[in-house]
Design a protein around this motif. Structure first.
Motif, PDB file in Angstrom:
ATOM      1  N   GLU A 158      34.212  38.126  38.150  1.00  0.00           N
ATOM      2  CA  GLU A 158      33.328  37.121  38.738  1.00  0.00           C
ATOM      3  C   GLU A 158      34.051  35.807  39.051  1.00  0.00           C
ATOM      4  O   GLU A 158      33.639  35.069  39.946  1.00  0.00           O
ATOM      5  CB  GLU A 158      32.136  36.851  37.808  1.00  0.00           C
ATOM      6  CG  GLU A 158      32.509  36.262  36.464  1.00  0.00           C
ATOM      7  CD  GLU A 158      31.292  36.027  35.567  1.00  0.00           C
ATOM      8  OE1 GLU A 158      30.175  36.418  35.978  1.00  0.00           O
ATOM      9  OE2 GLU A 158      31.462  35.462  34.468  1.00  0.00           O
ATOM     10  N   ARG A 159      35.137  35.528  38.376  1.00  0.00           N
ATOM     11  CA  ARG A 159      35.863  34.281  38.621  1.00  0.00           C
ATOM     12  C   ARG A 159      36.735  34.352  39.874  1.00  0.00           C
ATOM     13  O   ARG A 159      37.068  33.321  40.450  1.00  0.00           O
ATOM     14  CB  ARG A 159      36.754  33.940  37.416  1.00  0.00           C
ATOM     15  CG  ARG A 159      36.011  33.579  36.153  1.00  0.00           C
ATOM     16  CD  ARG A 159      36.982  33.284  35.030  1.00  0.00           C
ATOM     17  NE  ARG A 159      37.970  32.289  35.416  1.00  0.00           N
ATOM     18  CZ  ARG A 159      39.136  32.107  34.801  1.00  0.00           C
ATOM     19  NH1 ARG A 159      39.467  32.890  33.781  1.00  0.00           N
ATOM     20  NH2 ARG A 159      39.970  31.172  35.209  1.00  0.00           N
ATOM     21  N   ARG A 160      37.095  35.555  40.312  1.00  0.00           N
ATOM     22  CA  ARG A 160      38.076  35.656  41.397  1.00  0.00           C
ATOM     23  C   ARG A 160      37.585  36.408  42.631  1.00  0.00           C
ATOM     24  O   ARG A 160      38.225  36.356  43.673  1.00  0.00           O
ATOM     25  CB  ARG A 160      39.351  36.334  40.872  1.00  0.00           C
ATOM     26  CG  ARG A 160      40.084  35.514  39.811  1.00  0.00           C
ATOM     27  CD  ARG A 160      41.404  36.148  39.425  1.00  0.00           C
ATOM     28  NE  ARG A 160      42.192  35.266  38.583  1.00  0.00           N
ATOM     29  CZ  ARG A 160      42.209  35.305  37.265  1.00  0.00           C
ATOM     30  NH1 ARG A 160      41.451  36.182  36.624  1.00  0.00           N
ATOM     31  NH2 ARG A 160      42.954  34.460  36.565  1.00  0.00           N
ATOM     32  N   ILE A 161      36.465  37.120  42.531  1.00  0.00           N
ATOM     33  CA  ILE A 161      36.037  37.961  43.647  1.00  0.00           C
ATOM     34  C   ILE A 161      35.691  37.148  44.886  1.00  0.00           C
ATOM     35  O   ILE A 161      35.944  37.581  46.018  1.00  0.00           O
ATOM     36  CB  ILE A 161      34.851  38.870  43.226  1.00  0.00           C
ATOM     37  CG1 ILE A 161      34.573  39.912  44.310  1.00  0.00           C
ATOM     38  CG2 ILE A 161      33.621  38.050  42.903  1.00  0.00           C
ATOM     39  CD1 ILE A 161      35.672  40.896  44.529  1.00  0.00           C
ATOM     40  N   ALA A 162      35.129  35.962  44.725  1.00  0.00           N
ATOM     41  CA  ALA A 162      34.749  35.159  45.895  1.00  0.00           C
ATOM     42  C   ALA A 162      35.974  34.763  46.705  1.00  0.00           C
ATOM     43  O   ALA A 162      35.968  34.839  47.947  1.00  0.00           O
ATOM     44  CB  ALA A 162      33.964  33.923  45.458  1.00  0.00           C
ATOM     45  N   ALA A 163      37.047  34.330  46.048  1.00  0.00           N
ATOM     46  CA  ALA A 163      38.268  33.943  46.757  1.00  0.00           C
ATOM     47  C   ALA A 163      38.887  35.139  47.460  1.00  0.00           C
ATOM     48  O   ALA A 163      39.380  35.038  48.590  1.00  0.00           O
ATOM     49  CB  ALA A 163      39.266  33.317  45.779  1.00  0.00           C
ATOM     50  N   CYS A 164      38.863  36.304  46.798  1.00  0.00           N
ATOM     51  CA  CYS A 164      39.381  37.520  47.412  1.00  0.00           C
ATOM     52  C   CYS A 164      38.625  37.826  48.700  1.00  0.00           C
ATOM     53  O   CYS A 164      39.234  38.086  49.745  1.00  0.00           O
ATOM     54  CB  CYS A 164      39.256  38.682  46.425  1.00  0.00           C
ATOM     55  SG  CYS A 164      39.692  40.290  47.102  1.00  0.00           S
ATOM     56  N   LEU A 165      37.299  37.784  48.649  1.00  0.00           N
ATOM     57  CA  LEU A 165      36.495  38.120  49.822  1.00  0.00           C
ATOM     58  C   LEU A 165      36.644  37.090  50.932  1.00  0.00           C
ATOM     59  O   LEU A 165      36.645  37.444  52.123  1.00  0.00           O
ATOM     60  CB  LEU A 165      35.028  38.266  49.416  1.00  0.00           C
ATOM     61  CG  LEU A 165      34.724  39.467  48.511  1.00  0.00           C
ATOM     62  CD1 LEU A 165      33.266  39.456  48.078  1.00  0.00           C
ATOM     63  CD2 LEU A 165      35.071  40.772  49.209  1.00  0.00           C
ATOM     64  N   ARG A 166      36.791  35.829  50.583  1.00  0.00           N
ATOM     65  CA  ARG A 166      37.033  34.813  51.624  1.00  0.00           C
ATOM     66  C   ARG A 166      38.309  35.126  52.389  1.00  0.00           C
ATOM     67  O   ARG A 166      38.365  35.029  53.623  1.00  0.00           O
ATOM     68  CB  ARG A 166      37.107  33.410  51.003  1.00  0.00           C
ATOM     69  CG  ARG A 166      35.778  32.804  50.661  1.00  0.00           C
ATOM     70  CD  ARG A 166      35.895  31.311  50.411  1.00  0.00           C
ATOM     71  NE  ARG A 166      36.796  30.998  49.304  1.00  0.00           N
ATOM     72  CZ  ARG A 166      36.420  30.895  48.031  1.00  0.00           C
ATOM     73  NH1 ARG A 166      35.147  31.120  47.706  1.00  0.00           N
ATOM     74  NH2 ARG A 166      37.292  30.585  47.087  1.00  0.00           N
ATOM     75  N   SER A 167      39.366  35.481  51.660  1.00  0.00           N
ATOM     76  CA  SER A 167      40.634  35.787  52.321  1.00  0.00           C
ATOM     77  C   SER A 167      40.509  37.034  53.186  1.00  0.00           C
ATOM     78  O   SER A 167      41.096  37.117  54.274  1.00  0.00           O
ATOM     79  CB  SER A 167      41.749  35.945  51.291  1.00  0.00           C
ATOM     80  OG  SER A 167      41.623  37.141  50.538  1.00  0.00           O
ATOM     81  N   LEU A 168      39.717  38.013  52.739  1.00  0.00           N
ATOM     82  CA  LEU A 168      39.538  39.235  53.516  1.00  0.00           C
ATOM     83  C   LEU A 168      38.748  38.965  54.796  1.00  0.00           C
ATOM     84  O   LEU A 168      39.045  39.545  55.850  1.00  0.00           O
ATOM     85  CB  LEU A 168      38.847  40.307  52.676  1.00  0.00           C
ATOM     86  CG  LEU A 168      39.695  40.917  51.564  1.00  0.00           C
ATOM     87  CD1 LEU A 168      38.853  41.856  50.705  1.00  0.00           C
ATOM     88  CD2 LEU A 168      40.898  41.662  52.139  1.00  0.00           C
ATOM     89  N   ARG A 169      37.753  38.110  54.722  1.00  0.00           N
ATOM     90  CA  ARG A 169      36.988  37.781  55.930  1.00  0.00           C
ATOM     91  C   ARG A 169      37.875  37.093  56.958  1.00  0.00           C
ATOM     92  O   ARG A 169      37.780  37.346  58.166  1.00  0.00           O
ATOM     93  CB  ARG A 169      35.780  36.905  55.578  1.00  0.00           C
ATOM     94  CG  ARG A 169      34.693  37.652  54.818  1.00  0.00           C
ATOM     95  CD  ARG A 169      33.385  36.853  54.811  1.00  0.00           C
ATOM     96  NE  ARG A 169      33.537  35.562  54.142  1.00  0.00           N
ATOM     97  CZ  ARG A 169      33.310  35.367  52.843  1.00  0.00           C
ATOM     98  NH1 ARG A 169      32.960  36.401  52.069  1.00  0.00           N
ATOM     99  NH2 ARG A 169      33.438  34.172  52.315  1.00  0.00           N
ATOM    100  N   THR A 170      38.764  36.223  56.488  1.00  0.00           N
ATOM    101  CA  THR A 170      39.696  35.562  57.403  1.00  0.00           C
ATOM    102  C   THR A 170      40.630  36.577  58.046  1.00  0.00           C
ATOM    103  O   THR A 170      40.883  36.540  59.251  1.00  0.00           O
ATOM    104  CB  THR A 170      40.519  34.501  56.646  1.00  0.00           C
ATOM    105  OG1 THR A 170      39.640  33.515  56.115  1.00  0.00           O
ATOM    106  CG2 THR A 170      41.526  33.830  57.568  1.00  0.00           C
ATOM    107  N   ALA A 171      41.147  37.517  57.238  1.00  0.00           N
ATOM    108  CA  ALA A 171      42.030  38.553  57.774  1.00  0.00           C
ATOM    109  C   ALA A 171      41.286  39.458  58.748  1.00  0.00           C
ATOM    110  O   ALA A 171      41.854  39.897  59.764  1.00  0.00           O
ATOM    111  CB  ALA A 171      42.618  39.371  56.632  1.00  0.00           C
TER     112      ALA A 171
END
Length: 303
Positions: free
Chosen positions: A32-45
């Protein structure tokens, strides 16, 4: 399912491989602490490969926190499993992604709008929930697929906000050891295999049986089977992902265990001695380039 290649047939390794979609699969256990940052980077990619459709599936495996809810809020399709096994989780994510894409094809065909694309292959991109990808990550994998590669093996960097300089130096001394053997300016044919930075065509993935239900090493096992069956694999240090440098990991024998051992090792760039006196805890990977070298050349990294 979009990939129509039959099991047992050889992959297309011509100058262009036509893709109909990209599916990104992210296994997660209490992230829960890191999933949001991961998904933000994936949306950008994902935006970099438009108009190619990109589907993101997060596999919340035995989570006891808000990982699943946050992943859904971040726009991912969520699969919940209880296996506590990364090989099982990755396979479940791939299965769900291909089901969703097949359903989308069927709906498009039924509507008669011409958007269904049963002839193109699906590209499966893998990363981890404690990892962020660079903006061109998917574009680079799609380009290599277009060159006829069946698999792309990328590299990692320790996220600078999660690791102190000494730990990074110790990790990098082992990680980049083989790079010095390449000519200046030449591409580094690295020996690493990371589930956090891996891509494979769905056709090739299905031909070799997909991810095995392994609690660790499922990424190297898949790569070994693809190489052994003559599939075309690209190893690249372009667009590395950034992964958390935590010392308590999710998979046994993974990156966290390696970093914990490095932290306990005396000396600024020393690596822990293995049973054969090697400088870092490593394994040989049969069938994978680098697998026949000294174990000190192939550091273990999974999650």
């Amino acid at each position: 399912m979009r990939s129509r290649t039959k099991p047992g047939t050889r992959s297309r390794t011509g100058p262009r491989t036509r893709l109909s979609a990209v599916a990104v699969v992210v296994p997660a256990h209490d992230e829960e602490r890191r999933i949001a940052a991961c998904l933000r980077s994936l949306r950008t990619a994902a935006a970099r490969v438009a108009p190619l459709p990109v589907l993101i599936v997060v596999v919340a495996d035995a989570c006891t926190d808000a990982t699943a809810r946050l992943a859904a809020r971040g726009g991912a399709h969520v699969v919940e499993t209880r296996s506590r096994n990364v090989g099982v989780a990755r396979a479940a994510g791939v299965d769900r992604a291909l089901e969703l894409l097949a359903d989308a094809d069927a709906d498009a065909d039924a509507d008669g709008d011409g958007d269904g694309d049963a002839d193109g292959d699906v590209w499966l991109a893998m990363t981890d929930a404690d990892t962020t990808v660079p903006p061109a990550w998917l574009a680079h994998q799609v380009a290599r697929a277009g060159e006829g590669h069946d698999m792309v093996l990328g590299t990692i960097r320790l996220a600078p906000t999660t690791a102190d300089a000494l730990l990074v130096a110790r990790h990098d001394a082992a990680y980049f050891r083989t790079r010095r053997f390449h000519a200046p300016g030449g591409a580094w044919e690295h020996p690493h295999v990371h589930g956090a930075n891996l891509g494979v065509s769905a056709a090739a993935y299905l031909r070799v049986g997909g991810f095995a239900p392994l609690p660790t090493g499922e990424d190297r096992d898949l790569a070994a089977r693809l190489i052994a069956t003559g599939h075309r694999v690209a190893r690249t240090d372009r667009h590395p992902v950034h992964t958390a440098a935590r010392l308590r990991g999710r998979a046994p024998g993974g990156l966290a265990d390696l970093l914990a051992s490095l932290r306990l090792t005396p000396g600024p760039h020393a690596a822990p001695a293995g049973p054969d006196g090697a400088g870092v805890d490593c394994v040989r990977t049969p069938g994978v380039p680098g697998g026949g070298k000294s174990v000190r050349d192939v550091p273990v990294h999974h999650l």
